[in-house]
Scaffold this motif. Structure first.
Motif, short mmCIF file in Angstrom:
data_model
loop_
_atom_site.label_atom_id
_atom_site.label_comp_id
_atom_site.label_asym_id
_atom_site.label_seq_id
_atom_site.Cartn_x
_atom_site.Cartn_y
_atom_site.Cartn_z
N THR A 194 0.74 -1.28 -0.05
CA THR A 194 0.14 -0.08 -0.01
C THR A 194 0.77 1.37 0.09
N THR A 234 0.27 5.51 0.44
CA THR A 234 -0.71 6.77 0.73
C THR A 234 -0.43 7.93 0.15
N LYS A 261 -6.33 12.47 2.45
CA LYS A 261 -5.39 11.26 2.17
C LYS A 261 -5.98 10.23 1.37
N ALA A 262 -5.39 9.54 0.44
CA ALA A 262 -5.95 8.62 -0.42
C ALA A 262 -4.87 7.45 -0.07
N THR A 263 -5.41 6.14 0.07
CA THR A 263 -4.65 4.88 0.14
C THR A 263 -5.01 4.04 -0.95
N ASN A 302 -3.54 0.18 -3.24
CA ASN A 302 -2.58 -0.95 -3.19
C ASN A 302 -1.95 -1.14 -4.48
N LEU A 329 -8.15 2.13 -1.60
CA LEU A 329 -8.61 1.44 -0.61
C LEU A 329 -9.48 2.45 0.48
N LYS A 330 -8.86 3.36 0.61
CA LYS A 330 -9.28 4.41 1.73
C LYS A 330 -9.09 5.63 1.32
N ILE A 331 -10.16 6.67 1.75
CA ILE A 331 -9.81 8.20 1.89
C ILE A 331 -10.17 8.69 2.91
N GLU A 332 -9.34 9.60 3.38
CA GLU A 332 -9.40 10.41 4.77
C GLU A 332 -9.59 11.92 4.44
N THR A 355 -5.46 10.92 -4.82
CA THR A 355 -5.43 9.73 -5.19
C THR A 355 -4.05 9.53 -6.22
#
Length: 111
Positions: free
Chosen positions: A29, A31, A40-42, A44, A50-53, A75
């Motif tokens: 992964t 970020t 923040k975008a994570t 893989n 996978l994830k947005i904060e 992203t």
């Protein structure tokens, strides 16, 4: 003398290692950030988001367009950063299996 059977065995080993390495890309992964870390975008190694904060200070209706731009920037940053990790992962997984044939550059297999 050229050992064709040995070479074919190495090719099969390489194929198996490449398949295993590609299947494990989901565990790598990275970020990316935008807006000084407010978004923040994570992603893989399979280039899946996978994830947005999102910092709660950004969640205001009047800031919607800015928020969308920051999500895109974060992203894209994560996608750019994951490339080196993917390349290193694949090279490590196939280390010693890619033959060194004079005149052939097989390094492009990992790009």
């Amino acid at each position: 003398m050229f050992d064709m059977m040995g070479m074919l065995g190495k090719v099969k080993d390489l194929q198996a290692k490449m398949k295993e390495a590609q299947e494990s890309l989901g565990s790598i992964t990275e970020t990316g950030e935008a807006g000084a870390g407010m978004v923040k975008a994570t992603v893989n190694g399979k280039k899946q988001l996978l994830k947005i904060e999102i910092d709660e200070d950004l969640i205001k209706p009047e800031d919607r367009e800015v928020l969308q731009d920051l999500i895109i920037a974060a992203t894209n940053n994560a996608m750019e950063n994951i490339e080196d990790k993917v390349k290193a992962h694949l090279q490590k997984a196939t280390q010693g299996l890619v033959p060194n044939i004079p005149g052939m550059d097989l390094g492009g297999m990992f790009s």
